[in-house]
Design a protein around this motif. Structure first.
Motif, PDB file in Angstrom:
ATOM      1  N   PHE A  62      -9.533   7.429  -5.180  1.00  0.00           N
ATOM      2  CA  PHE A  62      -9.362   8.877  -5.245  1.00  0.00           C
ATOM      3  C   PHE A  62      -8.553   9.338  -4.028  1.00  0.00           C
ATOM      4  O   PHE A  62      -8.740   8.847  -2.915  1.00  0.00           O
ATOM      5  CB  PHE A  62     -10.714   9.579  -5.215  1.00  0.00           C
ATOM      6  CG  PHE A  62     -11.538   9.433  -6.469  1.00  0.00           C
ATOM      7  CD1 PHE A  62     -11.016   8.868  -7.616  1.00  0.00           C
ATOM      8  CD2 PHE A  62     -12.854   9.883  -6.493  1.00  0.00           C
ATOM      9  CE1 PHE A  62     -11.781   8.747  -8.773  1.00  0.00           C
ATOM     10  CE2 PHE A  62     -13.623   9.769  -7.635  1.00  0.00           C
ATOM     11  CZ  PHE A  62     -13.092   9.200  -8.778  1.00  0.00           C
ATOM     12  N   GLY A  63      -7.675  10.301  -4.246  1.00  0.00           N
ATOM     13  CA  GLY A  63      -6.825  10.789  -3.168  1.00  0.00           C
ATOM     14  C   GLY A  63      -5.481  10.109  -3.130  1.00  0.00           C
ATOM     15  O   GLY A  63      -4.745  10.237  -2.149  1.00  0.00           O
ATOM     16  N   GLY A  64      -5.147   9.369  -4.190  1.00  0.00           N
ATOM     17  CA  GLY A  64      -3.813   8.783  -4.294  1.00  0.00           C
ATOM     18  C   GLY A  64      -3.602   7.489  -3.548  1.00  0.00           C
ATOM     19  O   GLY A  64      -2.469   7.165  -3.176  1.00  0.00           O
ATOM     20  N   PHE A  65      -4.679   6.705  -3.321  1.00  0.00           N
ATOM     21  CA  PHE A  65      -4.536   5.408  -2.643  1.00  0.00           C
ATOM     22  C   PHE A  65      -4.209   4.330  -3.668  1.00  0.00           C
ATOM     23  O   PHE A  65      -4.946   4.125  -4.635  1.00  0.00           O
ATOM     24  CB  PHE A  65      -5.835   5.036  -1.923  1.00  0.00           C
ATOM     25  CG  PHE A  65      -6.151   5.916  -0.750  1.00  0.00           C
ATOM     26  CD1 PHE A  65      -5.640   5.623   0.507  1.00  0.00           C
ATOM     27  CD2 PHE A  65      -6.946   7.046  -0.900  1.00  0.00           C
ATOM     28  CE1 PHE A  65      -5.919   6.436   1.594  1.00  0.00           C
ATOM     29  CE2 PHE A  65      -7.236   7.860   0.178  1.00  0.00           C
ATOM     30  CZ  PHE A  65      -6.723   7.559   1.426  1.00  0.00           C
ATOM     31  N   ASN A  66      -3.107   3.624  -3.435  1.00  0.00           N
ATOM     32  CA  ASN A  66      -2.673   2.532  -4.317  1.00  0.00           C
ATOM     33  C   ASN A  66      -2.458   1.281  -3.469  1.00  0.00           C
ATOM     34  O   ASN A  66      -1.684   1.311  -2.511  1.00  0.00           O
ATOM     35  CB  ASN A  66      -1.363   2.893  -5.017  1.00  0.00           C
ATOM     36  CG  ASN A  66      -1.465   4.166  -5.832  1.00  0.00           C
ATOM     37  OD1 ASN A  66      -1.990   4.169  -6.923  1.00  0.00           O
ATOM     38  ND2 ASN A  66      -0.968   5.267  -5.268  1.00  0.00           N
ATOM     39  N   THR A  67      -3.141   0.186  -3.823  1.00  0.00           N
ATOM     40  CA  THR A  67      -3.019  -1.050  -3.060  1.00  0.00           C
ATOM     41  C   THR A  67      -3.016  -2.247  -3.999  1.00  0.00           C
ATOM     42  O   THR A  67      -3.603  -2.211  -5.080  1.00  0.00           O
ATOM     43  CB  THR A  67      -4.186  -1.233  -2.070  1.00  0.00           C
ATOM     44  OG1 THR A  67      -5.400  -1.427  -2.806  1.00  0.00           O
ATOM     45  CG2 THR A  67      -4.327  -0.046  -1.140  1.00  0.00           C
ATOM     46  N   SER A  68      -2.373  -3.316  -3.545  1.00  0.00           N
ATOM     47  CA  SER A  68      -2.385  -4.570  -4.281  1.00  0.00           C
ATOM     48  C   SER A  68      -2.170  -5.717  -3.303  1.00  0.00           C
ATOM     49  O   SER A  68      -1.378  -5.577  -2.354  1.00  0.00           O
ATOM     50  CB  SER A  68      -1.283  -4.582  -5.351  1.00  0.00           C
ATOM     51  OG  SER A  68      -1.398  -5.706  -6.186  1.00  0.00           O
TER      52      SER A  68
ATOM     53  N   LEU B  61      -6.209  14.551  -5.634  1.00  0.00           N
ATOM     54  CA  LEU B  61      -7.182  14.617  -6.720  1.00  0.00           C
ATOM     55  C   LEU B  61      -7.583  13.222  -7.190  1.00  0.00           C
ATOM     56  O   LEU B  61      -7.296  12.221  -6.542  1.00  0.00           O
ATOM     57  CB  LEU B  61      -6.604  15.452  -7.866  1.00  0.00           C
ATOM     58  CG  LEU B  61      -6.226  16.890  -7.485  1.00  0.00           C
ATOM     59  CD1 LEU B  61      -5.608  17.606  -8.681  1.00  0.00           C
ATOM     60  CD2 LEU B  61      -7.451  17.658  -6.980  1.00  0.00           C
ATOM     61  N   ALA B  62      -8.251  13.170  -8.339  1.00  0.00           N
ATOM     62  CA  ALA B  62      -8.773  11.898  -8.854  1.00  0.00           C
ATOM     63  C   ALA B  62      -7.998  11.396 -10.062  1.00  0.00           C
ATOM     64  O   ALA B  62      -8.501  10.571 -10.814  1.00  0.00           O
ATOM     65  CB  ALA B  62     -10.245  12.073  -9.227  1.00  0.00           C
TER      66      ALA B  62
ATOM     67  N   MET C 159       0.852  -1.174   0.000  1.00  0.00           N
ATOM     68  CA  MET C 159       0.000   0.000   0.000  1.00  0.00           C
ATOM     69  C   MET C 159       0.894   1.232   0.000  1.00  0.00           C
ATOM     70  O   MET C 159       1.889   1.281   0.730  1.00  0.00           O
ATOM     71  CB  MET C 159      -0.903  -0.023   1.232  1.00  0.00           C
ATOM     72  CG  MET C 159      -1.741   1.210   1.456  1.00  0.00           C
ATOM     73  SD  MET C 159      -3.023   0.959   2.743  1.00  0.00           S
ATOM     74  CE  MET C 159      -2.052   0.339   4.133  1.00  0.00           C
ATOM     75  N   ARG C 160       0.587   2.198  -0.839  1.00  0.00           N
ATOM     76  CA  ARG C 160       1.338   3.444  -0.853  1.00  0.00           C
ATOM     77  C   ARG C 160       0.458   4.575  -1.360  1.00  0.00           C
ATOM     78  O   ARG C 160      -0.534   4.350  -2.073  1.00  0.00           O
ATOM     79  CB  ARG C 160       2.586   3.336  -1.736  1.00  0.00           C
ATOM     80  CG  ARG C 160       2.331   3.054  -3.200  1.00  0.00           C
ATOM     81  CD  ARG C 160       3.480   3.506  -4.076  1.00  0.00           C
ATOM     82  NE  ARG C 160       3.594   4.963  -4.113  1.00  0.00           N
ATOM     83  CZ  ARG C 160       4.575   5.628  -4.708  1.00  0.00           C
ATOM     84  NH1 ARG C 160       5.551   4.945  -5.310  1.00  0.00           N
ATOM     85  NH2 ARG C 160       4.614   6.935  -4.712  1.00  0.00           N
ATOM     86  N   LEU C 161       0.822   5.774  -0.983  1.00  0.00           N
ATOM     87  CA  LEU C 161       0.124   6.973  -1.440  1.00  0.00           C
ATOM     88  C   LEU C 161       0.860   7.593  -2.611  1.00  0.00           C
ATOM     89  O   LEU C 161       2.070   7.425  -2.770  1.00  0.00           O
ATOM     90  CB  LEU C 161       0.025   7.988  -0.306  1.00  0.00           C
ATOM     91  CG  LEU C 161      -0.745   7.552   0.943  1.00  0.00           C
ATOM     92  CD1 LEU C 161      -0.639   8.625   2.030  1.00  0.00           C
ATOM     93  CD2 LEU C 161      -2.194   7.260   0.615  1.00  0.00           C
ATOM     94  N   SER C 162       0.114   8.352  -3.394  1.00  0.00           N
ATOM     95  CA  SER C 162       0.725   9.106  -4.488  1.00  0.00           C
ATOM     96  C   SER C 162       1.026  10.544  -4.095  1.00  0.00           C
ATOM     97  O   SER C 162       1.610  11.284  -4.887  1.00  0.00           O
ATOM     98  CB  SER C 162      -0.212   9.111  -5.710  1.00  0.00           C
ATOM     99  OG  SER C 162      -0.248   7.847  -6.320  1.00  0.00           O
ATOM    100  N   GLY C 163       0.605  10.949  -2.893  1.00  0.00           N
ATOM    101  CA  GLY C 163       0.787  12.340  -2.507  1.00  0.00           C
ATOM    102  C   GLY C 163      -0.017  13.260  -3.399  1.00  0.00           C
ATOM    103  O   GLY C 163       0.470  14.290  -3.858  1.00  0.00           O
ATOM    104  N   ASN C 164      -1.271  12.887  -3.636  1.00  0.00           N
ATOM    105  CA  ASN C 164      -2.114  13.614  -4.587  1.00  0.00           C
ATOM    106  C   ASN C 164      -3.559  13.530  -4.119  1.00  0.00           C
ATOM    107  O   ASN C 164      -4.129  12.444  -4.018  1.00  0.00           O
ATOM    108  CB  ASN C 164      -1.974  12.977  -5.980  1.00  0.00           C
ATOM    109  CG  ASN C 164      -2.848  13.647  -7.020  1.00  0.00           C
ATOM    110  OD1 ASN C 164      -3.419  14.706  -6.783  1.00  0.00           O
ATOM    111  ND2 ASN C 164      -2.960  13.011  -8.173  1.00  0.00           N
TER     112      ASN C 164
END
Length: 419
Positions: free
Chosen positions: A404-410, A279-280, A272-277
């Motif tokens: 939305f909001g830069g959430f990335n998970t796998s 937006l959408a 899990m990591r954020l994009s620091g963003n």
């Protein structure tokens, strides 16, 4: 395999009320998307399409569950909002399928993590007229019921869970965020068993309209309902909302072995990591990175992944970004890729848990389900499943969730005979 075992599951969605119904619907490519009615006073309202739970009621949804829990569910949650009732229904199915109703696991060694936030928009919309007409007659339980923690409280009371518990939110990635947090609870030894609930997001009309105005949600006014959700197709025009809830039971291998519970699958890795963003707009580089991190955590090379359950919402920017990330990681061949959202809509906060259940069932039954309405794929490369299901041996699978909001998970899931 050092990660937790998956020892049970439950699911409710537009095409199925239960795990085995869901497996059959996935193989058949059944669509649950239909057309919604429009308020006569507001004919301009959009979107017109949704994959709703039709005819859902708690008594019917728990009719096959054993006593005394079935009776207790009606007592504890009979007057709860529909979103909480759906959580109760899938929790009971997962509980029984894991054999926990017969097991002597102490309540203090069982935790619960609920995926979701802003879950009761429609409930608030329905209660508001009562407040406006007579504020003193606002339901006394409303202060408890409008909070998402009501899912934790109600299910823990029903099942006697006194271990750790909380809600987590990560927009459309909430399901995977919950799976990751639950896995960490089990791996740390804080609990032996953890229920992961993907909670039904019951959108209000205003919330639906907001997604449509943002350009994220398909309108569907000129489309046959079952053709509206088109992940990875050039005619995609946004996501179709879906109502769904699901439960996965994560358990330490030691606990499962003590009580003789066989694993359905294993949660082998995650990231899990954020994009620091805020937006959408998603990032292909960040999506590829989080998938790569999940593989490293699982100790696997990309070539070991046989199947990817993509986030694949049908949003043009989101689809193109994810496919670019998949090609960067796997090349132009690689694993089978499909999106469950083409069949049941986008279940929002519950999506990651619903789709993890779909992944486990395809792995168990040896098939990959269709990519609904995939007539002309975007770009070239990538091993997208066509418009019919097909046999597939899946040893290791990946399930993605982006929000939305830069959430990335796998997350990476393995078949029992691979660990």
């Amino acid at each position: 395999m050092s990660g937790p075992w998956i020892t049970g599951a439950g699911v409710l969605c537009a095409t199925a009320a239960g795990v085995e119904d869901f497996a059959r619907a996935l193989r058949a490519g059944t669509s649950g998307i239909g057309r919604r009615g429009v308020d006569g006073d507001h004919p301009e309202l959009r979107p017109l399409l949704s994959a709703d739970l039709s005819g859902f009621d708690l008594r019917g949804a728990t009719a096959d569950r054993e006593e005394p829990l079935r009776r207790e569910a009606s007592r504890v949650a009979g007057r709860s909002p529909r979103s909480v009732q759906a959580s109760v229904a899938v929790a009971l199915e997962g509980w029984e399928r894991a054999g926990l109703h017969r097991a002597g696991v102490p309540g203090g060694r069982i935790g619960i993590v609920v995926a979701g936030h802003n879950l009761g928009g429609r409930f608030a919309e329905e209660v508001r007229p009562r407040y406006l007409s007579s504020p003193v007659h606002l339901p006394a339980r409303y202060p408890l019921q409008f909070m998402d923690t009501d899912h934790v409280g109600t299910v823990s009371q029903l099942l006697g869970l006194t271990g750790e518990g909380y809600t987590v939110g990560g927009a459309s990635a909430s399901g995977n965020v919950a799976l990751i947090n639950a896995a960490r609870l089990v791996e740390s030894g804080a609990v032996d068993v953890c229920l992961v609930l993907g909670a039904l997001t019951d959108l209000s009309d205003m919330e639906r309209q907001a997604f449509y105005n943002l350009g994220a949600m398909a309108g569907g006014q000129a489309t046959e309902p079952e053709q509206a959700s088109r992940p990875f197709d050039t005619a995609h025009g946004g996501f179709v909302p879906g109502q769904g809830a699901a439960c996965l039971v994560l358990e330490s291998a030691a606990s499962a072995e003590r009580r003789g519970a066989a694993p359905w699958a294993g949660l082998e890795g995650y990231a899990m990591r954020l994009s620091g963003n805020g937006l959408a707009d998603p990032s292909a580089a960040d999506e590829a990175d989080v998938m790569s991190r999940a593989l490293r955590h699982a100790g696997l090379d990309p070539g070991r992944i046989d199947y990817v359950n993509a986030h694949g919402t049908g949003s043009p920017l989101g689809d193109e970004t994810e496919l670019t990330a998949l090609r960067a990681l796997f090349g132009r061949g690689g694993p089978w890729v499909n999106s469950t959202k083409g069949l049941i809509g986008h279940c929002l906060c519950a999506a990651g848990v619903v789709e993890a259940v779909a992944t486990v069932l395809q792995m168990r039954d040896g098939f990959v389900h269709a990519n609904a309405n995939l007539v002309t794929p975007i770009g070239t490369g990538g091993r997208l499943v066509g418009t019919r299901s097909r046999p597939a041996a899946i040893g290791h699978a990946m399930s993605n969730g982006f929000g939305f909001g830069g959430f990335n998970t796998s997350v990476v899931i393995g078949r029992p005979d691979t660990f």
